[in-house]
Design a protein around this motif. Structure first.
Motif, PDB file in Angstrom:
ATOM      1  N   GLY A  28       0.773  -1.236   0.000  1.00  0.00           N
ATOM      2  CA  GLY A  28       0.000   0.000   0.000  1.00  0.00           C
ATOM      3  C   GLY A  28       0.801   1.280   0.000  1.00  0.00           C
ATOM      4  O   GLY A  28       0.274   2.341  -0.320  1.00  0.00           O
ATOM      5  N   ASP A  29       2.084   1.210   0.350  1.00  0.00           N
ATOM      6  CA  ASP A  29       2.910   2.411   0.313  1.00  0.00           C
ATOM      7  C   ASP A  29       3.606   2.508  -1.034  1.00  0.00           C
ATOM      8  O   ASP A  29       4.167   1.531  -1.508  1.00  0.00           O
ATOM      9  CB  ASP A  29       3.973   2.369   1.416  1.00  0.00           C
ATOM     10  N   THR A  30       3.568   3.699  -1.642  1.00  0.00           N
ATOM     11  CA  THR A  30       4.238   3.835  -2.935  1.00  0.00           C
ATOM     12  C   THR A  30       5.353   4.865  -2.881  1.00  0.00           C
ATOM     13  O   THR A  30       5.349   5.767  -2.053  1.00  0.00           O
ATOM     14  CB  THR A  30       3.268   4.266  -4.061  1.00  0.00           C
ATOM     15  N   GLN A  31       6.284   4.698  -3.799  1.00  0.00           N
ATOM     16  CA  GLN A  31       7.434   5.593  -3.884  1.00  0.00           C
ATOM     17  C   GLN A  31       7.811   5.666  -5.351  1.00  0.00           C
ATOM     18  O   GLN A  31       7.900   4.655  -6.034  1.00  0.00           O
ATOM     19  CB  GLN A  31       8.576   4.988  -3.067  1.00  0.00           C
ATOM     20  N   SER A  32       8.024   6.886  -5.858  1.00  0.00           N
ATOM     21  CA  SER A  32       8.483   7.001  -7.246  1.00  0.00           C
ATOM     22  C   SER A  32       9.871   7.618  -7.237  1.00  0.00           C
ATOM     23  O   SER A  32      10.326   8.121  -6.213  1.00  0.00           O
ATOM     24  CB  SER A  32       7.515   7.859  -8.064  1.00  0.00           C
ATOM     25  N   ASN A  33      10.555   7.564  -8.370  1.00  0.00           N
ATOM     26  CA  ASN A  33      11.910   8.133  -8.392  1.00  0.00           C
ATOM     27  C   ASN A  33      12.217   8.864  -9.680  1.00  0.00           C
ATOM     28  O   ASN A  33      11.562   8.667 -10.706  1.00  0.00           O
ATOM     29  CB  ASN A  33      12.949   7.043  -8.142  1.00  0.00           C
TER      30      ASN A  33
END
Lengths: 166, 208
Positions: free
Chosen positions: B79-84
């Motif tokens: 459920g946790d998202t991270q983009s880069n």
């Protein structure tokens, strides 16, 4: 800079590179902690992990780029520097230097990989990627072999001990 | 010493080992190789225009902006998202105390590719527009220096490997940035390919 100084700098860089190659491959490059399991990964460990999950073409690319290429580069450069001033195999040395030069930058794959994983792996306790000292040594090996190739000019292959140009 | 490709000069210095090679006129498609190390000294490439290089460099510069601004991928675990972005790898490594590694990534992933394209663009425009712009020769040297450092194609491969790795641990999704990085590597490779050094020197010589 004189050619003698160039040669000495190049030799120093290659020796430094060879020394640093050991910690670069023995120490973990990063620690991945995914949902509780903490896993330190060396360069070779990362390759193994890719291989184990059935992605052998990917594993081959990373293995070639980050283990074979730096090693071959250091070995070839040592040989070229060792042969400096001897009037034999100059053409072969010249060709080898060009090949080494063109494939050398592929070892950057691992450094970029570390940067990408570190950037996405910032989900706190769920998924965290931390850079480890191995990454530093790996980058240092890369820079050393690059500098060595930069110091030792291709024309210096053709100098012989009898007619050193200043 | 005369310029390496001055068509009138009798001797040319080999770009690799600097041995003098006798110059002669070449039929189209033929090449002159160094008698000592075997490297190509001169080629009659049959190219008459630097406009392809100019076009690829212009496109590349625009794409470079997109590749640096758009997120590359998103990573999701429970459920946790991270983009880069390219730059977030640099800042993250610097934050974790690996400044030199961060500097290397920043240089080879952002600064050198952009400068390389900008330098090609500058020279190609000067040649195509027939303008005598300042410092063209210094910029031409810069292109040769930066070429091995333009590592965007290597970055593209690293992105693929990263996605494969992350896929084992969570949900990864490609974002537009990844596509732009791919387009950027194609643009810089094509620009470098179309950037004919001899034609450039000839044009620059004519502008003097």
């Amino acid at each position: 800079m004189t050619d003698t100084a160039r040669l000495q700098w190049a030799q120093a860089m290659v020796v430094t590179g060879i020394v640093l190659y050991v910690p670069a491959n023995v120490l973990p490059v990063m620690t991945m902690s995914i949902v509780g399991t903490v896993e330190p990964l060396t360069v070779l460990g990362g390759v193994e992990e890719l291989y184990d999950s059935g992605l052998w073409p990917m594993a081959a690319v990373v293995f070639l780029a980050s283990i074979v290429v730096p090693f071959l580069k250091l070995v070839s450069l040592s040989w070229i520097l060792f042969m400096h001033g001897k009037p034999v195999l100059q053409r072969q040395r010249s060709t080898l230097r060009r090949i080494v030069h063109s494939i050398g930058s592929w070892s950057m794959v691992d450094v970029f990989l570390l940067a990408i994983l570190a950037a996405v792996g910032q989900l706190g306790a769920l998924a965290g990627v931390k850079a480890e000292p191995g990454g530093f040594f790996f980058a240092a090996v890369l820079v050393c072999s690059l500098m060595a190739a930069e110091f030792y000019k291709p024309r210096m292959i053709w100098q012989t001990n009898s007619e050193q140009t200043p | 010493m005369t310029s390496r490709t001055d068509p009138s000069s009798l001797w040319l210095a080999c770009p690799e080992c600097e041995a003098p090679c006798r110059n002669r006129a070449l039929p189209a498609g033929a090449e002159l190789r160094c008698t000592r190390c075997g490297v190509r000294v001169k080629i009659a490439s049959g190219r008459h225009s630097l406009q392809p290089a100019w076009a690829f460099a212009t496109a590349g510069l625009f794409v470079a902006i997109l590749a640096n601004v758009e997120p590359i991928m998103t990573f999701e675990v429970a459920g946790d998202t991270q983009s880069n972005h390219i730059v977030s790898g640099v800042t993250e490594l610097a934050r974790q105390g690996y400044g030199p590694v961060a500097a290397l990534v920043c240089f080879a992933g952002i600064i050198a590719p952009t400068l390389h394209l900008a330098a090609i663009w500058y020279i190609a425009s000067a040649c195509c527009l027939r303008r005598r712009w300042p410092a063209v020769h210094r910029v031409a040297v810069l292109i040769e220096m930066l070429e091995p450092w333009n590592l965007v194609p290597v970055y593209a491969i690293a992105t693929v490997v990263a996605v494969v790795k992350l896929d084992m641990m969570g949900t990864v999704d490609w974002k537009a940035g990844a596509l732009w990085i791919l387009v950027l590597s194609l643009c810089s490779l094509s620009a470098a390919q179309a950037f004919d050094r001899e034609l450039v020197e000839e044009r620059l010589e004519a502008l003097k």
